[in-house]
Design an enzyme around this catalytic site. Structure first.
Site, PDB file in Angstrom:
ATOM      1  N   ASP B  11     -37.794 -33.158 -38.403  1.00 29.75           N
ATOM      2  CA  ASP B  11     -36.685 -32.607 -37.739  1.00 29.75           C
ATOM      3  C   ASP B  11     -35.530 -32.596 -38.735  1.00 29.75           C
ATOM      4  O   ASP B  11     -35.149 -33.576 -39.284  1.00 29.75           O
ATOM      5  CB  ASP B  11     -36.338 -33.333 -36.451  1.00 29.75           C
ATOM      6  CG  ASP B  11     -37.256 -33.041 -35.208  1.00 29.75           C
ATOM      7  OD1 ASP B  11     -38.287 -32.326 -35.657  1.00 29.75           O
ATOM      8  OD2 ASP B  11     -37.105 -33.499 -34.261  1.00 29.75           O
ATOM      9  N   ASP B 130     -44.163 -23.815 -27.436  1.00 28.19           N
ATOM     10  CA  ASP B 130     -43.777 -25.001 -26.595  1.00 28.19           C
ATOM     11  C   ASP B 130     -44.205 -24.632 -25.416  1.00 28.19           C
ATOM     12  O   ASP B 130     -43.908 -23.716 -24.562  1.00 28.19           O
ATOM     13  CB  ASP B 130     -42.214 -25.202 -26.591  1.00 28.19           C
ATOM     14  CG  ASP B 130     -41.914 -25.927 -27.932  1.00 28.19           C
ATOM     15  OD1 ASP B 130     -42.713 -26.168 -28.870  1.00 28.19           O
ATOM     16  OD2 ASP B 130     -40.737 -26.027 -28.072  1.00 28.19           O
TER      17      ASP B 130
END
Lengths: 216, 286
Positions: B11, B130
């Site tokens: 990330d 997701d």
């Protein structure tokens, strides 16, 4: 990079990023220059045709810039040429990607999409993405410096098949089906995988290219 | 044969790694390029940067990160997060990304995937999904009255956007199939229920999607041990049938390298690229 290092033209036909290829060639001791015009391509000691994008666009763009003839001339004069991914497919007679299109016609054979089913009739996932083994065979200066088999990174939906076995110097298997992973004709050597993305295995291929250029 | 892939994920916020790589002391653990270099040495099969930069001004930082990575690391690089247009995709590919993933934009504008596949090609195009298990079915059925054909009242998994906060009413399995038809080259499937738990992948979700599409599927969310990665990649009836497993914390926080994970996967019968580098612990621990 010493000025005397061989000058390798990285052929730019407008298909995007050439940074990885250029940097990977430099790592193997070559002087890599991005090259979009036929004159400077003709002056280079060797050429790399990287592969991004669609077959028809690449052929049209090479032709529009006059780079196709410069590549043919270079190969005829025995200058080492390395094709990567689409740069392999472009050497063949034709491809069925987005309709039937002629390639450079240097290697007899054609390029088609992977079939929908594998050898056992199960659905085949396309694109073929990831690391797969290539088995090399035949005679070529590049092969003298490479192991008989090694694992490289692939990402493609279309694959080449040679019309006569002599042109194929490397084979890969996906879903129980074999395709041409490395092809050679005259001073052209091309691979379907990405040496510039294949870590140490890929480096060996580019080192072999550098040695081949030196021996010419 | 095509080998299964192990993909560390970072990330990145405003050009810096968010979750630190704790065991690394020889490198700048906050610099994505340095961390990518470390994973390259460990022979990770690919690396993924997820740009979570919220501010518009900060978004340019990812291009610099991608450029520097492509110049120093000779492995496949996938970049996602905040990709909204064809131009965004092109810019990231031109910066040196090999693949670009899109998620929210695909939900808002599914035609974008078709257009990108046509103009840029499927091979570089990843659609990220997701999803969560549907626990309140009445609630879901209200949402599923929307404009999508992929609203199945009997769906098991629902697509979310905005980091798992916004439900969409879309059946995740049907959505994956539609994205594959639209020209996605790969699906990156994250279970938001499992993400960050290290309790194993949601195998039913991964298998459901992997069996519904004929493009590669990358399993994400929950990978905490080599055994859980093996489950996601297993092609048997109980396995996840995925072609690749993405993981973050297993490599960032534990005494595992990509090589040691792969050595264990090979023992478990999962065909991965054999590690050529030392498979003992991370270098800072030696």
């Amino acid at each position: 990079m010493p000025a005397s290092s061989p000058r390798v033209a990285v052929v730019d036909y407008g298909a995007g990023n050439l940074r990885s290829v250029t940097k990977a060639l430099e790592r193997s001791g070559l002087r890599a220059e991005v090259c979009g015009d036929p004159a400077s391509l003709r002056n280079a000691d060797a050429a790399v045709l990287p592969g991004v994008g669609a077959f028809a666009n690449a052929v049209a763009s090479l032709h529009a810039k006059g780079l196709d003839d410069a590549i043919r001339d270079g190969i005829e004069r025995g200058r080492p040429y390395l094709g990567l991914c689409l740069g392999l497919q472009l050497l063949f007679d034709s491809s069925s990607e987005h309709g039937e299109n002629a390639g450079l016609g240097l290697i007899p054979g054609r390029v088609d999409r992977f079939p929908e089913r594998d050898a056992e009739g199960k659905p085949l996932r396309v694109p073929h993405i990831g690391w797969n083994e290539v088995r090399f065979s035949g005679e070529h200066p590049m092969l003298e410096a490479l192991p008989e088999r090694d694992i490289y990174y692939f990402v493609h939906s279309y694959r080449a098949k040679v019309a006569n076995a002599a042109g194929q110097v490397g084979v890969c298997e996906y879903g129980g089906l074999e395709f041409t992973a490395a092809a050679a004709e005259g001073s052209a050597f091309a691979v379907q995988f990405h040496p510039e993305k294949s870590q140490s295995s890929g480096r060996r291929v580019l080192d072999a290219f550098a040695r081949w250029i030196d021996s010419c | 044969m095509l080998l299964k892939r192990i993909i560390p994920c970072l990330d990145v916020n405003q050009g810096r790694v968010v979750k630190g790589v704790q065991y690394v002391d020889h490198v700048d653990a906050g610099d994505p390029v340095e961390v990518a270099r470390m994973y390259d040495e460990q022979e990770a099969d690919e690396i993924t940067f997820l740009d979570i930069t919220a501010s518009h001004e900060g978004r340019r930082t990812i291009f610099d990160v991608v450029e520097r990575t492509a110049e120093s690391v000779f492995m496949p690089l996938c970049v996602g997060g905040g990709v909204r247009s064809i131009q965004d995709i092109r810019d990231l590919l031109n910066a040196g990304a090999d693949k670009v993933s899109i998620m929210t934009a695909a939900v808002h504008e599914p035609e974008l995937v078709e257009e990108a596949a046509l103009k840029i090609g499927s091979a570089n195009l990843v659609v990220a999904i997701d999803a969560r298990r549907i626990d309140d079915r009445e609630d879901y059925r209200v949402r599923a009255g929307g404009r999508f054909r992929e609203n199945d009242p009997d769906a098991v998994f629902e697509v979310y956007t905005h980091g798992g906060r916004n439900p969409t009413g879309i059946d995740a399995v049907a959505w994956a199939a539609r994205m594959a038809r639209a020209g996605a080259g790969e699906i990156l499937l994250t279970s938001m229920d499992k993400d960050g738990t290290k309790s194993g992948y949601d195998l039913e979700m991964v298998r459901g999607v992997a069996d519904a599409v004929s493009i590669p599927v990358i399993a994400s969310g929950g990978g905490g041990t080599p055994e859980s990665l093996a489950e996601a990649l297993d092609d048997g009836p109980e396995g996840g049938h995925a072609q690749a497993a993405l993981a973050a914390s297993i490599f960032h926080f534990k005494e595992q390298t990509v090589g040691s994970v792969k050595a264990r996967l090979l023992e478990l019968g999962i065909p991965v690229r054999p590690p050529r580098v030392a498979v003992d612990g991370p270098r800072a621990l030696r």
